[in-house]
Design a protein around this motif. Structure first.
Motif, PDB file in Angstrom:
ATOM      1  N   PHE A  80       0.862  -1.175   0.000  1.00  0.00           N
ATOM      2  CA  PHE A  80       0.000   0.000   0.000  1.00  0.00           C
ATOM      3  C   PHE A  80       0.898   1.225   0.000  1.00  0.00           C
ATOM      4  O   PHE A  80       1.593   1.479   0.961  1.00  0.00           O
ATOM      5  CB  PHE A  80      -0.886   0.009   1.233  1.00  0.00           C
ATOM      6  N   GLY A  81       0.888   1.975  -1.076  1.00  0.00           N
ATOM      7  CA  GLY A  81       1.789   3.110  -1.157  1.00  0.00           C
ATOM      8  C   GLY A  81       3.010   2.847  -1.994  1.00  0.00           C
ATOM      9  O   GLY A  81       3.963   3.596  -1.927  1.00  0.00           O
ATOM     10  N   GLY A  82       3.010   1.789  -2.812  1.00  0.00           N
ATOM     11  CA  GLY A  82       4.154   1.602  -3.687  1.00  0.00           C
ATOM     12  C   GLY A  82       4.437   0.140  -3.943  1.00  0.00           C
ATOM     13  O   GLY A  82       3.551  -0.696  -3.931  1.00  0.00           O
ATOM     14  N   CYS A  83       5.692  -0.157  -4.176  1.00  0.00           N
ATOM     15  CA  CYS A  83       6.119  -1.517  -4.447  1.00  0.00           C
ATOM     16  C   CYS A  83       7.102  -1.949  -3.374  1.00  0.00           C
ATOM     17  O   CYS A  83       7.718  -1.132  -2.717  1.00  0.00           O
ATOM     18  CB  CYS A  83       6.809  -1.604  -5.808  1.00  0.00           C
ATOM     19  N   ARG A  84       7.279  -3.264  -3.248  1.00  0.00           N
ATOM     20  CA  ARG A  84       8.082  -3.755  -2.143  1.00  0.00           C
ATOM     21  C   ARG A  84       9.566  -3.485  -2.354  1.00  0.00           C
ATOM     22  O   ARG A  84      10.239  -2.987  -1.470  1.00  0.00           O
ATOM     23  CB  ARG A  84       7.829  -5.248  -1.960  1.00  0.00           C
ATOM     24  N   VAL A  85      10.104  -3.844  -3.519  1.00  0.00           N
ATOM     25  CA  VAL A  85      11.526  -3.608  -3.779  1.00  0.00           C
ATOM     26  C   VAL A  85      11.658  -2.830  -5.070  1.00  0.00           C
ATOM     27  O   VAL A  85      10.772  -2.860  -5.927  1.00  0.00           O
ATOM     28  CB  VAL A  85      12.328  -4.921  -3.934  1.00  0.00           C
ATOM     29  N   ASP A  86      12.772  -2.183  -5.221  1.00  0.00           N
ATOM     30  CA  ASP A  86      13.018  -1.418  -6.425  1.00  0.00           C
ATOM     31  C   ASP A  86      13.636  -2.320  -7.480  1.00  0.00           C
ATOM     32  O   ASP A  86      14.272  -3.317  -7.166  1.00  0.00           O
ATOM     33  CB  ASP A  86      13.963  -0.267  -6.101  1.00  0.00           C
ATOM     34  N   ALA A  87      13.441  -1.953  -8.746  1.00  0.00           N
ATOM     35  CA  ALA A  87      14.043  -2.704  -9.835  1.00  0.00           C
ATOM     36  C   ALA A  87      15.332  -2.019 -10.238  1.00  0.00           C
ATOM     37  O   ALA A  87      15.322  -0.834 -10.538  1.00  0.00           O
ATOM     38  CB  ALA A  87      13.082  -2.752 -11.017  1.00  0.00           C
ATOM     39  N   GLY A  88      16.430  -2.758 -10.252  1.00  0.00           N
ATOM     40  CA  GLY A  88      17.708  -2.158 -10.587  1.00  0.00           C
ATOM     41  C   GLY A  88      17.834  -1.912 -12.078  1.00  0.00           C
ATOM     42  O   GLY A  88      17.000  -2.343 -12.869  1.00  0.00           O
ATOM     43  N   PRO A  89      18.889  -1.210 -12.493  1.00  0.00           N
ATOM     44  CA  PRO A  89      19.042  -0.916 -13.934  1.00  0.00           C
ATOM     45  C   PRO A  89      19.255  -2.162 -14.786  1.00  0.00           C
ATOM     46  O   PRO A  89      18.818  -2.196 -15.942  1.00  0.00           O
ATOM     47  CB  PRO A  89      20.276   0.012 -13.978  1.00  0.00           C
ATOM     48  N   ASP A  90      19.871  -3.209 -14.240  1.00  0.00           N
ATOM     49  CA  ASP A  90      20.058  -4.403 -15.065  1.00  0.00           C
ATOM     50  C   ASP A  90      18.737  -5.124 -15.278  1.00  0.00           C
ATOM     51  O   ASP A  90      18.519  -5.734 -16.335  1.00  0.00           O
ATOM     52  CB  ASP A  90      21.105  -5.346 -14.446  1.00  0.00           C
ATOM     53  N   TRP A  91      17.822  -5.043 -14.300  1.00  0.00           N
ATOM     54  CA  TRP A  91      16.496  -5.620 -14.519  1.00  0.00           C
ATOM     55  C   TRP A  91      15.775  -4.890 -15.639  1.00  0.00           C
ATOM     56  O   TRP A  91      15.140  -5.494 -16.501  1.00  0.00           O
ATOM     57  CB  TRP A  91      15.673  -5.542 -13.231  1.00  0.00           C
ATOM     58  N   MET A  92      15.903  -3.556 -15.635  1.00  0.00           N
ATOM     59  CA  MET A  92      15.265  -2.763 -16.674  1.00  0.00           C
ATOM     60  C   MET A  92      15.831  -3.126 -18.046  1.00  0.00           C
ATOM     61  O   MET A  92      15.095  -3.225 -19.033  1.00  0.00           O
ATOM     62  CB  MET A  92      15.493  -1.268 -16.421  1.00  0.00           C
ATOM     63  N   GLU A  93      17.157  -3.363 -18.094  1.00  0.00           N
ATOM     64  CA  GLU A  93      17.769  -3.732 -19.382  1.00  0.00           C
ATOM     65  C   GLU A  93      17.210  -5.048 -19.889  1.00  0.00           C
ATOM     66  O   GLU A  93      16.877  -5.196 -21.065  1.00  0.00           O
ATOM     67  CB  GLU A  93      19.296  -3.848 -19.209  1.00  0.00           C
ATOM     68  N   ARG A  94      17.115  -6.007 -18.980  1.00  0.00           N
ATOM     69  CA  ARG A  94      16.604  -7.314 -19.399  1.00  0.00           C
ATOM     70  C   ARG A  94      15.158  -7.212 -19.853  1.00  0.00           C
ATOM     71  O   ARG A  94      14.750  -7.828 -20.844  1.00  0.00           O
ATOM     72  CB  ARG A  94      16.710  -8.297 -18.238  1.00  0.00           C
ATOM     73  N   ALA A  95      14.380  -6.409 -19.123  1.00  0.00           N
ATOM     74  CA  ALA A  95      12.983  -6.270 -19.516  1.00  0.00           C
ATOM     75  C   ALA A  95      12.865  -5.591 -20.867  1.00  0.00           C
ATOM     76  O   ALA A  95      12.049  -5.977 -21.706  1.00  0.00           O
ATOM     77  CB  ALA A  95      12.229  -5.477 -18.443  1.00  0.00           C
ATOM     78  N   LYS A  96      13.717  -4.578 -21.088  1.00  0.00           N
ATOM     79  CA  LYS A  96      13.672  -3.883 -22.387  1.00  0.00           C
ATOM     80  C   LYS A  96      14.019  -4.835 -23.520  1.00  0.00           C
ATOM     81  O   LYS A  96      13.385  -4.835 -24.572  1.00  0.00           O
ATOM     82  CB  LYS A  96      14.693  -2.735 -22.390  1.00  0.00           C
ATOM     83  N   LYS A  97      15.030  -5.690 -23.274  1.00  0.00           N
ATOM     84  CA  LYS A  97      15.420  -6.631 -24.336  1.00  0.00           C
ATOM     85  C   LYS A  97      14.284  -7.593 -24.636  1.00  0.00           C
ATOM     86  O   LYS A  97      14.004  -7.932 -25.787  1.00  0.00           O
ATOM     87  CB  LYS A  97      16.658  -7.423 -23.887  1.00  0.00           C
ATOM     88  N   LEU A  98      13.606  -8.032 -23.577  1.00  0.00           N
ATOM     89  CA  LEU A  98      12.498  -8.955 -23.795  1.00  0.00           C
ATOM     90  C   LEU A  98      11.392  -8.304 -24.581  1.00  0.00           C
ATOM     91  O   LEU A  98      10.831  -8.889 -25.505  1.00  0.00           O
ATOM     92  CB  LEU A  98      11.977  -9.437 -22.441  1.00  0.00           C
ATOM     93  N   VAL A  99      11.077  -7.050 -24.237  1.00  0.00           N
ATOM     94  CA  VAL A  99       9.990  -6.372 -24.929  1.00  0.00           C
ATOM     95  C   VAL A  99      10.368  -6.086 -26.376  1.00  0.00           C
ATOM     96  O   VAL A  99       9.538  -6.167 -27.272  1.00  0.00           O
ATOM     97  CB  VAL A  99       9.617  -5.082 -24.179  1.00  0.00           C
ATOM     98  N   ASP A 100      11.648  -5.800 -26.624  1.00  0.00           N
ATOM     99  CA  ASP A 100      12.053  -5.550 -28.015  1.00  0.00           C
ATOM    100  C   ASP A 100      11.964  -6.812 -28.846  1.00  0.00           C
ATOM    101  O   ASP A 100      11.690  -6.758 -30.044  1.00  0.00           O
ATOM    102  CB  ASP A 100      13.490  -5.013 -28.053  1.00  0.00           C
ATOM    103  N   ALA A 101      12.207  -7.977 -28.217  1.00  0.00           N
ATOM    104  CA  ALA A 101      12.154  -9.227 -28.979  1.00  0.00           C
ATOM    105  C   ALA A 101      10.755  -9.778 -29.084  1.00  0.00           C
ATOM    106  O   ALA A 101      10.516 -10.732 -29.835  1.00  0.00           O
ATOM    107  CB  ALA A 101      13.061 -10.268 -28.326  1.00  0.00           C
ATOM    108  N   PHE A 102       9.809  -9.218 -28.324  1.00  0.00           N
ATOM    109  CA  PHE A 102       8.480  -9.810 -28.286  1.00  0.00           C
ATOM    110  C   PHE A 102       7.721  -9.714 -29.599  1.00  0.00           C
ATOM    111  O   PHE A 102       7.053 -10.678 -29.983  1.00  0.00           O
ATOM    112  CB  PHE A 102       7.655  -9.174 -27.156  1.00  0.00           C
ATOM    113  N   PRO A 103       7.772  -8.598 -30.357  1.00  0.00           N
ATOM    114  CA  PRO A 103       6.997  -8.560 -31.605  1.00  0.00           C
ATOM    115  C   PRO A 103       7.396  -9.652 -32.594  1.00  0.00           C
ATOM    116  O   PRO A 103       6.549 -10.156 -33.338  1.00  0.00           O
ATOM    117  CB  PRO A 103       7.290  -7.170 -32.172  1.00  0.00           C
TER     118      PRO A 103
END
Lengths: 223, 392, 198
Positions: free
Chosen positions: B181-204
């Motif tokens: 309540f009021g946010g998220c439990r842990v923060d996502a680090g920059p390497d997590w963001m990179e991995r997520a971006k790569k996944l989203v770019d490969a998804f189409p």
């Protein structure tokens, strides 16, 4: 199209359905979602008005839920004239008001045609008896069909006019109403390795008592 | 039956008389079949009592409650925070969106603000959940149509990548228990963001392959077009939400109507169907996956740095003020809402889940009447139910 | 042409089949148990208790405050506080849990116990191969099985363990000048390591 305020809706509904008694139940919390309390005889007519009125067109009944209110006592501070030290003065006195228990059905309505917002309506039964009855709003909104069956199953409110009122989540021969506040679970006890509070009390009833050893590792099943 | 052999005269003179037990019409006799709770295609323990005339469905009564755990009563006996892991287990495919709906309702109840980075993370995780849910649904629907698991395994291959992301962020693949309540439990680090971006770019690229596999397949088209047509009026009346409603042409998406979270900041379209049949419902999911990829790309560009949790919210002894609130989000299956009544204590007085799949099943009988038994499975698959949510 | 859709679908499956010999991401099977996928650092399974130093009895950080027992949603933790106090690794007398049981058939790995613990005494473990041959007693983990050392915690979650150690060192450093000041008569500052019974 923005939604009218609750007072306006109440005024127009009372004008459209003569004899309907509608009250506004204020919501004290930050969400400010106040609701309209509708009396049971005119509920169907008021619901039809809410649905077909061109300004409202609340055609999407999102959520139908039941609430069980036990008997409550509200403490209120009232100013009372009392004789104190020989002279009459106004004194603060706390009075207790007993509100009897009842069951409630709450409907959350939205409009898909106008894409506007939340209107909450409530219906209350007279008391918490086993054969509490309320009118069914399934003829107006079909989404209430399964949800009213669930309220009947879990709370015991019978809906008059429902096309197929029978238990939905519990099996048909089940007797009690599980979501009521005074529901007692049946005593189908099973060995519990880490009991505490109420479960520990029940464990002690079923097992041979060993008052000097209170740990879970010392409870052995009594065959 | 006489023992003499009838000499048959030519057909014009004497019409053939069949003996009574060979008449092909069972007048007034419907065969009642329980498409029972143990069935590989019913998406969980779901039972349908169908009354058949030959192969045609004349009556259908759904029976559920086999997974009923009385989640609402558990919610009354547990604190607000303690109910959060239980919400994971409602629609167990989409635990992030369940968490968000519950967190949103409690934030409405108590008037808690959420920092910007947390809102962006919530949108990212909700859209990732939508991607894996829709891909799995298409896979399951195809294996109900006897595609023997190939599309399902391709969908699950992508789903595993998304679940790996969830695991490295929240610690668990499916039961994430991530929002607070009021946010998220842990923060996502920059390497997590990179991995997520790569996944989203490969998804189409995966989506192109998947659509080439499924959507132009003649068997799928023959089995799903004109099957299970739902009219818009019936859908609105029955409270249907989600892709099933939009397949009928009704433009109602809670992300656009309510504009909760930071969704108004993203540009995305809402796909609408025309016919309301099963093929449209399939197409809805395929198109929504493409829109989700668009939202994710925008979210990755816009996400700011900052805290992910409102520091004023207590973890223990969290007591929202007395009152009630109804909060809803657009979960992948439809509108998921939570209705909470608080009396000022640590446990909610009334905790109600507005279950998407439960209400979407209201029209199952209407959709299946007049179709064959084989179509029933296809229609049920396109409704997209998860028994954890239907029964709670 | 009729059948064009089916043919394009078959082209996709053929591409995946042939490609699985060349591209690593098309062959996704992990030959468990000979090979296991690596677990991310945040992965959580069941809780365990931490002890500093080498002594699982004396170094146990848990002071039996019972907050995790109260907050656990399925109520799978069972704690009995000790009657006496034992000195912990810093020499201060603390209560300790005489009985600390977690029923892992009930535990749902939500890690709320970790979030609410004020003493950093309970953390999430990563062991998932915990199958047993019997149901109730075999799945009950007692204090002896649950206690694992701080070095073990460092080996499974290095960054998190480093953060926790830094936090505890900071709290201990804050207490030391305060206790020196209290010797001179000033009020001691309340900090994380203080043994307040809850």
């Amino acid at each position: 199209m923005t939604l009218e305020s609750l007072e306006q809706i109440k005024g127009r509904a009372q004008a459209a359905v003569p004899g309907a008694k509608i009250d506004i139940i204020p919501n004290t919390g930050p969400s400010q979602q106040s609701s309209l309390l509708i009396d049971n005889e005119h509920a169907l007519a008021v619901a039809r008005f809410l649905r077909i009125d061109p300004a409202l067109q609340l055609d999407f009944c999102s959520n139908v839920t039941g609430v069980d209110w036990l008997e409550r006592t509200l403490k209120k501070k009232v100013k009372v004239k009392k004789v104190v030290d020989g002279e009459e003065r106004e004194v603060d006195e706390t009075t207790e008001e007993k509100i009897p228990g009842y069951l409630e059905a709450v409907y959350h309505l939205y409009s898909m045609t106008h894409k506007h917002g939340l209107v909450v309506i409530r219906m209350r039964t007279a008391d918490r008896a086993d054969d509490a009855r309320l009118p069914s709003l399934t003829p107006i909104w079909r989404s209430a069909e399964f949800q009213e069956r669930e309220i009947f199953d879990l709370y015991g409110i019978r809906f008059d006019g429902h096309p197929d009122l029978r238990r939905i989540l519990m099996w048909d021969e089940f007797q009690d109403y599980p979501m009521r506040k005074d529901y007692r679970e049946p005593d189908d006890y099973e060995y519990e390795p880490t009991p505490h509070d109420a479960v520990l009390a029940r464990a002690r009833e079923h097992y041979a008592p060993r008052p000097h050893l209170d740990g879970a590792e010392n409870i052995t099943p009594q065959q | 039956m006489s023992a003499t052999i009838q000499t048959l005269a030519p057909a014009a003179e004497q019409p053939r008389q069949l003996p009574p037990q060979m008449t092909s019409r069972l007048e007034g006799e419907l065969l009642e079949v329980s498409m029972g709770p143990q069935h590989p295609s019913t998406h969980g323990v779901f039972r349908m009592n169908v009354a058949l005339e030959g192969e045609i469905v004349r009556k259908l009564k759904p029976v559920f409650g086999y997974l009923h755990r009385n989640h609402e009563k558990i919610g009354e006996n547990t604190s607000y925070l303690g109910s959060m892991p239980y919400t994971d287990r409602l629609d167990y495919f989409c635990s992030m969106t369940n968490n968000w709906a519950y967190a949103l309702s409690v934030e409405k109840l108590a008037g808690i603000a959420v920092p910007a980075r947390a809102e962006y993370l919530r949108v990212i995780l909700a859209e990732l959940t939508r991607l894996q849910n829709h891909a799995s649904l298409l896979g399951f629907l195809l294996s109900d149509m006897d595609a023997w698991g190939t599309p399902l395994m391709y969908a699950f291959r992508e789903r595993e990548k998304i679940l790996d992301l969830f695991e490295s962020l929240s610690g668990s693949r499916m039961m994430c228990d991530y929002m607070r309540f009021g946010g998220c439990r842990v923060d996502a680090g920059p390497d997590w963001m990179e991995r997520a971006k790569k996944l989203v770019d490969a998804f189409p690229r995966f989506l192109d392959e998947f659509e080439a596999l499924i959507l132009s397949n003649e068997v799928v088209i023959a089995r799903t077009q004109e099957v299970g047509k739902l009219s818009a009026n019936l859908a609105i009346n029955a409270g249907i939400t989600g892709p099933m409603l939009r397949a009928c042409g009704v433009n109602y998406d809670v992300r656009k109507v309510d504009g909760y979270g930071f969704y108004p900041r993203f540009k995305f379209r809402v796909p609408l169907g025309e016919h309301g049949d099963t093929y449209d419902r399939l197409m809805m999911r395929a198109l929504e996956m493409r829109e989700s990829v668009g939202i994710l790309k925008q979210a990755f560009e816009q996400v700011p740095v900052g805290p992910v949790m409102n520091p004023k919210v207590k973890i223990r002894a969290f007591r929202p003020p007395a009152g009630e609130a109804y909060g809803r989000i657009e979960a992948p299956k439809g509108e998921l809402g939570f209705y909470l009544i608080s009396n000022g204590g640590t446990n909610p007085y009334r905790y109600r889940v507005r279950p998407t799949s439960f209400i979407n099943l209201t029209v199952l009988e209407d959709l299946c009447l007049g179709h064959t038994v084989a179509d029933v499975m296809v229609i049920l698959g396109s409704v997209d139910i998860v028994m954890g949510e239907v029964d709670r | 042409m009729i059948g064009a859709g089916i043919l394009s679908g078959m082209a996709v499956t053929l591409r995946n089949f042939v490609g699985s010999y060349f591209e690593k991401e098309r062959l996704i099977t992990v030959q468990y148990p000979e090979e296991r996928s690596p677990l991310p650092e945040n992965y959580r399974n069941f809780p365990f208790l931490i002890y500093d130093t080498d002594d699982p009895e004396a170094g146990l950080r848990c002071v039996a405050c019972k907050i995790c027992e109260k907050e656990c949603p399925p109520q799978c933790i069972y704690i009995i506080k000790s009657e006496d106090k034992k000195p912990d690794y810093m020499g201060k007398p603390q209560f300790y849990p005489a009985v600390f049981d977690i029923d892992i058939s009930v535990c749902m790995s939500c890690q709320i116990c970790v979030e609410v613990c004020p003493f950093e005494a309970i953390k999430m473990d990563k062991v998932y191969e915990l199958s047993r041959r019997e149901r109730f007693d075999a799945l009950l983990q007692r204090k002896r099985e649950l206690s694992k050392s701080n070095t073990y915690y460092h080996s499974i979650c290095p960054t998190e363990a480093a953060e926790v150690d830094a936090k505890l060192a900071e709290a201990a450093a804050k207490k030391k000048p305060a206790s020196a000041a209290s010797a001179a008569g000033a009020a001691p500052a309340t900090s994380q390591g203080s043994a307040t019974s809850v």
